[in-house]
Design a protein around this motif. Structure first.
Motif, PDB file in Angstrom:
ATOM      1  N   ASP A 189      -9.876  -1.330   4.690  1.00 44.87           N
ATOM      2  CA  ASP A 189      -8.946  -2.341   5.196  1.00 44.87           C
ATOM      3  C   ASP A 189      -7.506  -1.890   4.998  1.00 44.87           C
ATOM      4  OD1 ASP A 189     -10.991  -4.183   5.920  1.00 44.87           O
ATOM      5  OD2 ASP A 189     -11.193  -4.765   3.821  1.00 44.87           O
ATOM      6  N   GLY A 190      -6.755  -1.833   6.096  1.00 41.58           N
ATOM      7  CA  GLY A 190      -5.352  -1.426   6.008  1.00 41.58           C
ATOM      8  C   GLY A 190      -5.171  -0.023   5.468  1.00 41.58           C
ATOM      9  N   ALA A 191      -6.208   0.834   5.658  1.00 41.19           N
ATOM     10  CA  ALA A 191      -6.161   2.204   5.111  1.00 41.19           C
ATOM     11  C   ALA A 191      -5.792   2.177   3.629  1.00 41.19           C
ATOM     12  CB  ALA A 191      -5.182   3.075   5.890  1.00 41.19           C
ATOM     13  N   MET A 192      -6.384   1.224   2.911  1.00 45.63           N
ATOM     14  CA  MET A 192      -6.076   1.047   1.493  1.00 45.63           C
ATOM     15  C   MET A 192      -6.401   2.297   0.678  1.00 45.63           C
ATOM     16  SD  MET A 192      -7.891  -1.525  -1.205  1.00 45.63           S
ATOM     17  CE  MET A 192      -7.921  -2.902  -0.072  1.00 45.63           C
ATOM     18  N   ILE A 193      -7.603   2.850   0.890  1.00 38.87           N
ATOM     19  CA  ILE A 193      -8.013   4.051   0.155  1.00 38.87           C
ATOM     20  C   ILE A 193      -8.429   5.115   1.165  1.00 38.87           C
ATOM     21  CG2 ILE A 193      -9.537   5.031  -1.607  1.00 38.87           C
ATOM     22  CD1 ILE A 193     -10.045   2.194  -2.632  1.00 38.87           C
ATOM     23  N   THR A 194      -7.781   6.256   1.117  1.00 39.52           N
ATOM     24  CA  THR A 194      -8.202   7.387   1.936  1.00 39.52           C
ATOM     25  C   THR A 194      -8.712   8.489   1.016  1.00 39.52           C
ATOM     26  OG1 THR A 194      -5.913   8.186   1.991  1.00 39.52           O
ATOM     27  CG2 THR A 194      -6.652   6.878   3.856  1.00 39.52           C
ATOM     28  N   ALA A 195      -9.629   9.284   1.544  1.00 42.54           N
ATOM     29  CA  ALA A 195     -10.303  10.266   0.687  1.00 42.54           C
ATOM     30  C   ALA A 195     -10.723  11.483   1.492  1.00 42.54           C
ATOM     31  CB  ALA A 195     -11.523   9.629   0.023  1.00 42.54           C
ATOM     32  N   GLU A 196     -11.088  12.517   0.762  1.00 45.72           N
ATOM     33  CA  GLU A 196     -11.691  13.711   1.342  1.00 45.72           C
ATOM     34  C   GLU A 196     -12.962  14.016   0.565  1.00 45.72           C
ATOM     35  OE1 GLU A 196      -8.684  16.649   0.874  1.00 45.72           O
ATOM     36  OE2 GLU A 196      -8.989  16.873  -1.291  1.00 45.72           O
ATOM     37  N   LYS A 197     -13.783  14.900   1.098  1.00 49.84           N
ATOM     38  CA  LYS A 197     -15.052  15.233   0.451  1.00 49.84           C
ATOM     39  C   LYS A 197     -14.816  15.785  -0.944  1.00 49.84           C
ATOM     40  CE  LYS A 197     -19.138  18.180   1.138  1.00 49.84           C
ATOM     41  NZ  LYS A 197     -20.188  17.162   0.990  1.00 49.84           N
ATOM     42  N   LYS A 198     -15.583  15.295  -1.900  1.00 46.41           N
ATOM     43  CA  LYS A 198     -15.458  15.747  -3.286  1.00 46.41           C
ATOM     44  C   LYS A 198     -15.838  17.211  -3.393  1.00 46.41           C
ATOM     45  CE  LYS A 198     -16.999  14.567  -7.983  1.00 46.41           C
ATOM     46  NZ  LYS A 198     -15.654  14.394  -8.551  1.00 46.41           N
ATOM     47  N   GLN A 199     -14.989  17.980  -4.063  1.00 45.76           N
ATOM     48  CA  GLN A 199     -15.227  19.411  -4.232  1.00 45.76           C
ATOM     49  C   GLN A 199     -16.161  19.672  -5.415  1.00 45.76           C
ATOM     50  OE1 GLN A 199     -13.896  21.574  -1.824  1.00 45.76           O
ATOM     51  NE2 GLN A 199     -13.486  19.537  -0.963  1.00 45.76           N
ATOM     52  N   GLY A 200     -16.631  20.879  -5.501  1.00 43.27           N
ATOM     53  CA  GLY A 200     -17.551  21.231  -6.588  1.00 43.27           C
ATOM     54  C   GLY A 200     -18.981  21.061  -6.117  1.00 43.27           C
TER      55      GLY A 200
ATOM     56  N   THR B 136      -7.358  10.630  -1.890  1.00 43.64           N
ATOM     57  CA  THR B 136      -6.140  11.359  -1.536  1.00 43.64           C
ATOM     58  C   THR B 136      -4.917  10.443  -1.528  1.00 43.64           C
ATOM     59  OG1 THR B 136      -6.654  11.046   0.816  1.00 43.64           O
ATOM     60  CG2 THR B 136      -7.348  13.122  -0.205  1.00 43.64           C
ATOM     61  N   LYS B 137      -5.133   9.151  -1.232  1.00 43.02           N
ATOM     62  CA  LYS B 137      -4.015   8.213  -1.173  1.00 43.02           C
ATOM     63  C   LYS B 137      -4.508   6.789  -1.372  1.00 43.02           C
ATOM     64  CE  LYS B 137      -0.171   6.701   1.784  1.00 43.02           C
ATOM     65  NZ  LYS B 137       0.436   6.772   3.148  1.00 43.02           N
ATOM     66  N   VAL B 138      -3.695   5.987  -2.049  1.00 44.78           N
ATOM     67  CA  VAL B 138      -3.968   4.551  -2.209  1.00 44.78           C
ATOM     68  C   VAL B 138      -2.741   3.778  -1.739  1.00 44.78           C
ATOM     69  CG1 VAL B 138      -4.434   2.683  -3.835  1.00 44.78           C
ATOM     70  CG2 VAL B 138      -5.572   4.890  -4.132  1.00 44.78           C
ATOM     71  N   ASP B 139      -2.958   2.867  -0.802  1.00 46.18           N
ATOM     72  CA  ASP B 139      -1.899   1.998  -0.293  1.00 46.18           C
ATOM     73  C   ASP B 139      -2.294   0.564  -0.614  1.00 46.18           C
ATOM     74  OD1 ASP B 139      -0.152   0.406   1.141  1.00 46.18           O
ATOM     75  OD2 ASP B 139      -0.251   1.571   2.981  1.00 46.18           O
ATOM     76  N   VAL B 140      -1.570  -0.057  -1.549  1.00 41.97           N
ATOM     77  CA  VAL B 140      -1.965  -1.385  -2.032  1.00 41.97           C
ATOM     78  C   VAL B 140      -1.264  -2.524  -1.286  1.00 41.97           C
ATOM     79  CG1 VAL B 140      -2.623  -0.587  -4.329  1.00 41.97           C
ATOM     80  CG2 VAL B 140      -0.248  -1.256  -3.899  1.00 41.97           C
ATOM     81  N   SER B 141      -0.698  -2.246  -0.120  1.00 47.38           N
ATOM     82  CA  SER B 141       0.024  -3.280   0.626  1.00 47.38           C
ATOM     83  C   SER B 141      -0.852  -4.499   0.895  1.00 47.38           C
ATOM     84  CB  SER B 141       0.533  -2.728   1.957  1.00 47.38           C
ATOM     85  OG  SER B 141       1.383  -1.620   1.767  1.00 47.38           O
ATOM     86  N   VAL B 142      -2.096  -4.259   1.319  1.00 44.93           N
ATOM     87  CA  VAL B 142      -3.005  -5.365   1.633  1.00 44.93           C
ATOM     88  C   VAL B 142      -3.306  -6.173   0.374  1.00 44.93           C
ATOM     89  CG1 VAL B 142      -5.315  -5.967   2.452  1.00 44.93           C
ATOM     90  CG2 VAL B 142      -4.023  -4.163   3.596  1.00 44.93           C
ATOM     91  N   ILE B 143      -3.533  -5.483  -0.740  1.00 42.50           N
ATOM     92  CA  ILE B 143      -3.805  -6.178  -2.005  1.00 42.50           C
ATOM     93  C   ILE B 143      -2.590  -6.998  -2.429  1.00 42.50           C
ATOM     94  CG2 ILE B 143      -4.287  -5.862  -4.466  1.00 42.50           C
ATOM     95  CD1 ILE B 143      -5.853  -3.356  -3.742  1.00 42.50           C
TER      96      ILE B 143
END
Length: 289
Positions: A132-143, A153-160
């Protein structure tokens, strides 16, 4: 002889409220992020205690964000579908089909059930997830290859923050968005830590199935009530922090280093453990600062 019921006098009730007053004043208008999981999420009695704690804190002017997992529910749903849960190094392997179930169960069933339970205690909750609202974006976990398990990769807490400003209790499921339209399964402790940091929260509270950090895992009397983040590496070298506690404590350390005032690991098996931590002299569990 019939046993008399326990009775708390009005005077004793008043003393409890007066004792809580300095803490209500201290945290009024501040934000607390609670990561909810473990036994507290399975027992009906503990579920109700957690929801009532959150509503009470909200009513006295403390902003609460509830971040949740839901591993047992995911496993149960996969079992009903005839799909076996697969774990690699203790972590759930998430293929595309499993990811669909993770999103359905976390962002759907569990998330909305918690919002409804909060409403049942007189609170105003809004269910959200990292999509929701691109709150949490991520990439595949390495290892190690865990499929669609992601690293934030990024957290946007605007919606929260918008929800908090409108006096809602945000209930957040930890499903994240990838840059190519895929969804990722995110560890709820890590997500709660990052959300707390972005909100500049006063406290991060991780609910677990143990009393906190203990010098001897078999002896609850060895609980360490306060740990400076600068002590953590030496505690790891001494094997006091080991196994499954390492990632949880790393989340606490990361939150504090990113600006959260205090991080706590508390025993979610204790009814009203959140209130004990926030509104009492004794506190509960282990505090990191």
């Amino acid at each position: 002889m019939q046993q008399q019921p326990n009775f708390i006098s009005n005077y004793d009730k008043a003393k409890v409220l007066v004792t809580a007053l300095p803490y209500i004043q201290k945290y009024y208008g501040k934000t607390i992020v609670v990561k909810y999981g473990g036994n507290a999420m399975i027992s009906e009695e503990l579920k109700d205690a957690v929801m009532s704690d959150i509503v009470l804190l909200t009513l006295v002017g403390i902003h609460v964000v509830l971040v949740h997992g839901g591993g047992p529910e995911i496993s149960d749903t996969l079992k009903k579908m005839g799909k076996e849960s697969k774990f690699v190094g203790g972590l759930r392997y998430t293929d595309e089909e499993t990811m669909e179930v993770v999103q359905m169960v976390l962002a759907g069933k569990v998330n909305k059930d918690l919002a409804q339970r909060i409403a049942g205690h007189g609170g105003r909750a809004i269910g959200l997830c990292g999509l929701d609202g691109a709150m949490i974006t991520a990439e595949k976990k390495q290892g190690m290859d865990l499929g669609l398990v992601g690293e934030i990769t990024k957290v946007d807490v605007s919606v929260i923050q918008d929800a908090l400003d409108k006096k809602y209790i945000p209930v957040v499921a930890t499903v994240a968005a990838g840059e190519h339209g895929e969804s990722y399964n995110i560890n709820a402790d890590i997500a709660a830590s990052r959300i707390a940091a972005e909100l500049k929260a006063e406290k991060l509270i991780l609910m677990t199935d143990i009393p906190g950090l203990m010098r001897d895992v078999y002896d609850e009397s060895t609980l360490i009530p306060v740990v400076q983040v600068s002590e953590v590496n030496s505690l790891k070298r001494d094997n006091i922090i080991s196994g499954g506690m390492i990632p949880k404590i790393d989340c606490c350390v990361d939150a504090v280093r990113r600006g959260v005032n205090r991080a706590h690991i508390i025993d979610g098996r204790v009814p009203h453990s959140i209130l004990i931590e926030v509104l009492s002299d004794e506190g509960i569990g282990t505090m990191f600062l």
